[in-house]
Design an enzyme around this catalytic site. Structure first.
Site, PDB file in Angstrom:
ATOM      1  N   CYS A 159       0.842  -1.196   0.000  1.00  0.00           N
ATOM      2  CA  CYS A 159       0.000   0.000   0.000  1.00  0.00           C
ATOM      3  C   CYS A 159       0.879   1.248   0.000  1.00  0.00           C
ATOM      4  CB  CYS A 159      -0.924  -0.002   1.218  1.00  0.00           C
ATOM      5  SG  CYS A 159      -2.048   1.410   1.257  1.00  0.00           S
ATOM      6  N   PRO A 160       0.934   1.981  -1.095  1.00  0.00           N
ATOM      7  CA  PRO A 160       1.743   3.210  -1.107  1.00  0.00           C
ATOM      8  C   PRO A 160       1.182   4.289  -0.200  1.00  0.00           C
ATOM      9  CG  PRO A 160       0.453   3.030  -3.130  1.00  0.00           C
ATOM     10  CD  PRO A 160       0.268   1.747  -2.393  1.00  0.00           C
TER      11      PRO A 160
END
Length: 339
Positions: A159-160
């Protein structure tokens, strides 16, 4: 000429492979790409700051003094879950040493060992795939993250927005972050509308904006910005929370759902599901907290050979008194005499 052999102790996180960054002497572990994570912090803190500055003072006086109190508590919980997800080890598996590699060098004339092993879990055959980077057979539900370059146990996704992988050790905190952020977004969006409606009861909407603190164009821009951020965040975050609620009820990961590991005609049933929504949710959200297998702050001995023009006597050097690490200097001199 003389050669100086220095033996010093270093933390294991300093020598870990992969594409992670560490802070606070290895206590904080994140991915190298953190730009989107900073954007997440900015959007959350910025939107809440506008809400606390413009809406809360009026609502606390004219509606209920508990509104800003509950908003602050919800904001603090969101930030705590975000930082807990971002700064923790998601479940990275250590790489095999050369002598421990599952598939080492194969002598000439011999067949290489198989790259897949089968194990049985709840009467279901599960394949363990070999990771060529980490030199290990990945445990069930583990996968190699191409961004962090590590194998992560019970890998869900990278998850950026949180700047880290989501895996076995931080998934519950990620879900609580999305859930609490959904509630915070709904809360702010609802009371933004309530604030405008209450002020508009005596006059029009434009007159309401003119009467509020700050200049008219600035207030209009901030109000529109706050409503837009909440509106778009509401649909995306609430949808994400609903999707992960669905996955938790099935005891399934995002990676398994995308690959269709337990769906389709030729696929078996999910061996990790208890066939009960409550049991699945309890296992994922209320199960034990698993320790990190990396031992990031453990000590390793590192030998360094330094050449020196002057002979150095054998000494023992003490490190900083707070770390109690010993640096041993062993000197061996080599003299060359012309005959």
């Amino acid at each position: 000429m003389s050669a100086v052999m220095i033996t010093r102790k270093v933390r294991k996180w300093e020598k870990l492979p992969g594409k992670n960054t560490f802070c606070c002497d290895g206590r904080v572990m994140m991915a190298r790409q953190k730009g989107v994570f900073y954007l997440t912090l900015f959007l959350i803190t910025g939107t809440c700051a506008l809400f606390f500055a413009f809406e809360c003072p009026y609502l606390a006086v004219h509606l209920c003094p508990a509104i800003p109190v509950f908003a602050v508590l919800l904001f603090l919980f969101v930030m705590a879950m975000l930082l807990r997800t971002s700064f923790s080890d998601p479940g990275v598996l250590p790489r095999a040493l050369p002598e421990e590699a599952a598939n080492g060098n194969v002598p000439a004339g011999q067949r290489p060992p198989p790259r897949i092993r089968n194990v049985q879990i709840n009467n279901q055959i599960v394949k363990l795939k070999y990771c060529y980077t980490c030199k290990i057979f990945r445990p069930p539900r583990a996968s190699h993250c191409s961004i962090c370059d590590n194998c992560v146990d019970r890998f869900d996704h990278h998850c950026p927005w949180v700047g880290n992988c989501v895996g076995k050790r931080n998934y519950r905190y990620f879900y609580l972050f999305t859930l609490s952020l959904s509630l915070l977004t709904i809360y702010i969006f609802t009371f933004d509308i309530v604030h405008v409606v209450m002020r508009s009861m005596n006059g029009g909407f434009l007159n309401t904006l003119k009467e509020t603190p700050g200049t008219y164009p600035l207030k209009l821009s901030l109000t529109v910005l706050e409503v837009l951020v909440c509106f778009f965040t509401l649909w995306s975050v609430v949808g994400l929370t609903g999707f992960h609620t669905y996955l938790i009820s099935l005891n399934q990961t995002t990676n398994e759902d995308i690959k269709g590991s337990w769906s389709g005609k030729n696929r078996g049933q999910n061996p990790y599901s208890h066939k009960n929504i409550i049991k699945n949710c309890c296992e994922v959200l209320c199960g034990p907290t698993y320790p990190s297998v990396l031992d990031r702050r453990g000590l390793l001995q590192e030998d360094t050979l330094i050449s020196s023009s002057n002979p150095v006597p054998q000494t023992t050097v003490s490190a900083h008194k707070h770390t109690h690490a010993l640096f041993l200097i062993v000197v061996s001199s080599f003299r060359h005499t012309d005959s």
